[in-house]
Design a protein around this motif. Structure first.
Motif, PDB file in Angstrom:
ATOM      1  N   CYS A 199       0.821  -1.206   0.000  1.00  7.91           N
ATOM      2  CA  CYS A 199       0.000   0.000   0.000  1.00  7.91           C
ATOM      3  C   CYS A 199       0.857   1.259   0.000  1.00  7.91           C
ATOM      4  CB  CYS A 199      -0.921   0.026   1.223  1.00  7.91           C
ATOM      5  SG  CYS A 199      -2.242  -1.201   1.211  1.00  7.91           S
ATOM      6  N   ILE A 200       2.034   1.176   0.588  1.00  3.06           N
ATOM      7  CA  ILE A 200       2.918   2.337   0.683  1.00  3.06           C
ATOM      8  C   ILE A 200       3.614   2.596  -0.641  1.00  3.06           C
ATOM      9  CG2 ILE A 200       4.958   3.252   1.870  1.00  3.06           C
ATOM     10  CD1 ILE A 200       4.091   1.653   4.327  1.00  3.06           C
ATOM     11  N   CYS A 201       3.880   1.546  -1.403  1.00  2.00           N
ATOM     12  CA  CYS A 201       4.471   1.713  -2.737  1.00  2.00           C
ATOM     13  C   CYS A 201       3.355   2.134  -3.698  1.00  2.00           C
ATOM     14  CB  CYS A 201       5.115   0.411  -3.205  1.00  2.00           C
ATOM     15  SG  CYS A 201       5.704   0.471  -4.918  1.00  2.00           S
ATOM     16  N   PRO A 202       3.446   3.313  -4.320  1.00  4.29           N
ATOM     17  CA  PRO A 202       2.331   3.816  -5.141  1.00  4.29           C
ATOM     18  C   PRO A 202       1.926   2.884  -6.274  1.00  4.29           C
ATOM     19  CG  PRO A 202       3.977   5.527  -4.787  1.00  4.29           C
ATOM     20  CD  PRO A 202       4.570   4.256  -4.283  1.00  4.29           C
ATOM     21  N   TRP A 203       2.888   2.200  -6.893  1.00  6.37           N
ATOM     22  CA  TRP A 203       2.578   1.410  -8.084  1.00  6.37           C
ATOM     23  C   TRP A 203       1.885   0.101  -7.726  1.00  6.37           C
ATOM     24  CZ3 TRP A 203       6.952   4.260  -7.228  1.00  6.37           C
ATOM     25  CH2 TRP A 203       7.097   5.387  -8.056  1.00  6.37           C
ATOM     26  N   THR A 204       2.329  -0.567  -6.673  1.00  9.68           N
ATOM     27  CA  THR A 204       1.604  -1.761  -6.227  1.00  9.68           C
ATOM     28  C   THR A 204       0.280  -1.373  -5.567  1.00  9.68           C
ATOM     29  OG1 THR A 204       2.932  -1.739  -4.192  1.00  9.68           O
ATOM     30  CG2 THR A 204       3.633  -3.229  -5.943  1.00  9.68           C
ATOM     31  N   ALA A 205       0.213  -0.162  -5.027  1.00  8.51           N
ATOM     32  CA  ALA A 205      -1.016   0.301  -4.372  1.00  8.51           C
ATOM     33  C   ALA A 205      -2.170   0.416  -5.359  1.00  8.51           C
ATOM     34  CB  ALA A 205      -0.774   1.649  -3.695  1.00  8.51           C
ATOM     35  N   VAL A 212      -8.691  -4.432  -1.560  1.00  6.49           N
ATOM     36  CA  VAL A 212      -9.184  -4.125  -0.210  1.00  6.49           C
ATOM     37  C   VAL A 212     -10.515  -3.389  -0.341  1.00  6.49           C
ATOM     38  CG1 VAL A 212      -6.859  -4.030   0.729  1.00  6.49           C
ATOM     39  CG2 VAL A 212      -7.890  -1.942  -0.152  1.00  6.49           C
ATOM     40  N   GLY A 213     -11.266  -3.368   0.704  1.00  5.79           N
ATOM     41  CA  GLY A 213     -12.574  -2.719   0.654  1.00  5.79           C
ATOM     42  C   GLY A 213     -12.461  -1.208   0.532  1.00  5.79           C
ATOM     43  N   TRP A 214     -13.415  -0.631  -0.212  1.00  7.25           N
ATOM     44  CA  TRP A 214     -13.426   0.822  -0.371  1.00  7.25           C
ATOM     45  C   TRP A 214     -13.651   1.496   0.986  1.00  7.25           C
ATOM     46  CZ3 TRP A 214     -16.545   5.039   0.521  1.00  7.25           C
ATOM     47  CH2 TRP A 214     -16.204   6.209  -0.160  1.00  7.25           C
ATOM     48  N   GLY A 215     -12.825   2.501   1.288  1.00 11.31           N
ATOM     49  CA  GLY A 215     -12.976   3.248   2.529  1.00 11.31           C
ATOM     50  C   GLY A 215     -12.257   2.643   3.710  1.00 11.31           C
ATOM     51  N   THR A 216     -11.630   1.470   3.535  1.00 10.44           N
ATOM     52  CA  THR A 216     -10.894   0.861   4.635  1.00 10.44           C
ATOM     53  C   THR A 216      -9.571   1.587   4.851  1.00 10.44           C
ATOM     54  OG1 THR A 216      -9.781  -0.714   3.159  1.00 10.44           O
ATOM     55  CG2 THR A 216     -11.893  -1.392   4.101  1.00 10.44           C
ATOM     56  N   TRP A 219      -7.221   1.052   1.982  1.00 10.21           N
ATOM     57  CA  TRP A 219      -7.627   1.820   0.801  1.00 10.21           C
ATOM     58  C   TRP A 219      -7.213   3.272   0.947  1.00 10.21           C
ATOM     59  CZ3 TRP A 219     -10.733   5.985  -0.426  1.00 10.21           C
ATOM     60  CH2 TRP A 219     -11.062   6.124  -1.780  1.00 10.21           C
ATOM     61  N   ARG A 220      -7.344   3.837   2.144  1.00  5.65           N
ATOM     62  CA  ARG A 220      -6.943   5.231   2.371  1.00  5.65           C
ATOM     63  C   ARG A 220      -5.444   5.405   2.190  1.00  5.65           C
ATOM     64  NH1 ARG A 220     -10.476   4.607   6.958  1.00  5.65           N
ATOM     65  NH2 ARG A 220     -12.517   5.563   6.556  1.00  5.65           N
ATOM     66  N   ILE A 221      -4.681   4.441   2.689  1.00  3.47           N
ATOM     67  CA  ILE A 221      -3.220   4.517   2.529  1.00  3.47           C
ATOM     68  C   ILE A 221      -2.852   4.474   1.047  1.00  3.47           C
ATOM     69  CG2 ILE A 221      -1.027   3.339   2.986  1.00  3.47           C
ATOM     70  CD1 ILE A 221      -2.242   2.329   5.604  1.00  3.47           C
ATOM     71  N   CYS A 222      -3.502   3.574   0.314  1.00  2.00           N
ATOM     72  CA  CYS A 222      -3.256   3.478  -1.128  1.00  2.00           C
ATOM     73  C   CYS A 222      -3.569   4.798  -1.823  1.00  2.00           C
ATOM     74  CB  CYS A 222      -4.122   2.375  -1.745  1.00  2.00           C
ATOM     75  SG  CYS A 222      -3.656   0.690  -1.294  1.00  2.00           S
ATOM     76  N   THR A 223      -4.707   5.384  -1.491  1.00  2.00           N
ATOM     77  CA  THR A 223      -5.129   6.633  -2.122  1.00  2.00           C
ATOM     78  C   THR A 223      -4.147   7.758  -1.837  1.00  2.00           C
ATOM     79  OG1 THR A 223      -7.450   5.966  -1.900  1.00  2.00           O
ATOM     80  CG2 THR A 223      -7.013   8.287  -2.338  1.00  2.00           C
ATOM     81  N   ILE A 224      -3.685   7.827  -0.599  1.00  2.00           N
ATOM     82  CA  ILE A 224      -2.747   8.894  -0.212  1.00  2.00           C
ATOM     83  C   ILE A 224      -1.422   8.734  -0.938  1.00  2.00           C
ATOM     84  CG2 ILE A 224      -1.368   9.808   1.699  1.00  2.00           C
ATOM     85  CD1 ILE A 224      -3.771   9.166   3.539  1.00  2.00           C
TER      86      ILE A 224
END
Length: 246
Positions: A199-205, A212-216, A219-224
């Motif tokens: 999730c921290i790596c933007p490309w794998t995120a 992962v579920g939307w809003g979890t 998911w927030r970490i991926c979006t950020i």
């Protein structure tokens, strides 16, 4: 200011219409679901709905970033090879407006291309899986593909920075594009223990965000991380372009 940006966008639209790679790219993106429909009809008629949908997503995740990188690379490389970039570097026109217009038109091409692809995916679902063709399933498929495609574009913005730095060269941005595509595809294979680092790596995120579920929290970490990657990439491109001489 808005008028100048509008004029810059119109100019970039003309350039993209003349860019053969953009037309080829759209054709390749549309071919992905067409190929998978043909594969299901002719080669593997026993494949189930969800397995088919995930196969289309995986192929899309691998090929779309490559095509996207090829298009912006060819577009920027043409500016430097034809030396039309001199008009921007010497004219009083804002360099920020030039790159912003480039980004806007690049995204418009990308949006049209992946929307066409999604229409073909939905048509494929209707033809191949009439029983599973429900509002709920189609809404899930559209949201999954749209999110994946949108996030994929954002993490591809740093390619613009590489294009600015490499100028008339070709290979640096393409190597970065291939690396980005591989990482995005690898995100689909991440084990549960490695979800947080992925999730921290933007490309794998990009891929993890659809798993992962939307809003979890994941998911927030991926979006950020994806958003930060895109912002840094564009700001870096602006700064690098500002420092360029003729």
């Amino acid at each position: 200011m808005l008028l100048a940006l509008h004029n810059a966008v119109c100019s970039e639209i003309i350039k993209f219409r003349r860019n053969k790679m953009a037309w080829v790219g759209t054709l390749i993106i549309a071919t992905i679901p067409l190929f998978m429909i043909w594969n299901r009809l002719v080669i593997d008629p026993q494949r189930e709905y969800m397995e088919w949908l995930m196969s289309v997503l995986m192929l899309n995740t691998l090929i779309l970033p490559i095509v996207n990188g090829f298009v912006i690379t060819s577009n920027m490389q043409r500016e430097y090879q034809d030396r039309t970039i001199r008009n921007v570097l010497t004219a009083p026109v804002s360099r920020e407006k030039f790159l912003t217009a480039k980004l806007v038109v690049w995204f418009l091409w990308y949006l049209i291309s992946f929307c066409l692809s999604e229409v073909i995916v939905i048509a494929g679902c209707y033809i191949l899986f009439p029983v599973e063709f429900t509002t709920r399933n189609m809404r899930y498929a559209l949201s999954l593909f749209t999110q994946n495609n949108f996030f994929s574009f954002i993490v591809g913005i740093p390619i613009l920075l590489i294009c600015v730095k490499q100028q008339a060269l070709f290979y640096p941005s393409m190597l970065a594009t291939l690396g980005s595509a591989v990482l995005q595809a690898a995100g689909l294979q991440v084990s549960e223990e490695l979800i947080l680092p992925a999730c921290i790596c933007p490309w794998t995120a990009v891929s993890i965000s659809g798993m992962v579920g939307w809003g979890t929290q994941y998911w927030r970490i991926c979006t950020i991380t994806i958003t930060v990657c895109g912002i840094i990439g564009f700001i870096g491109a602006l700064v690098s372009f500002k420092r360029q001489d003729q």
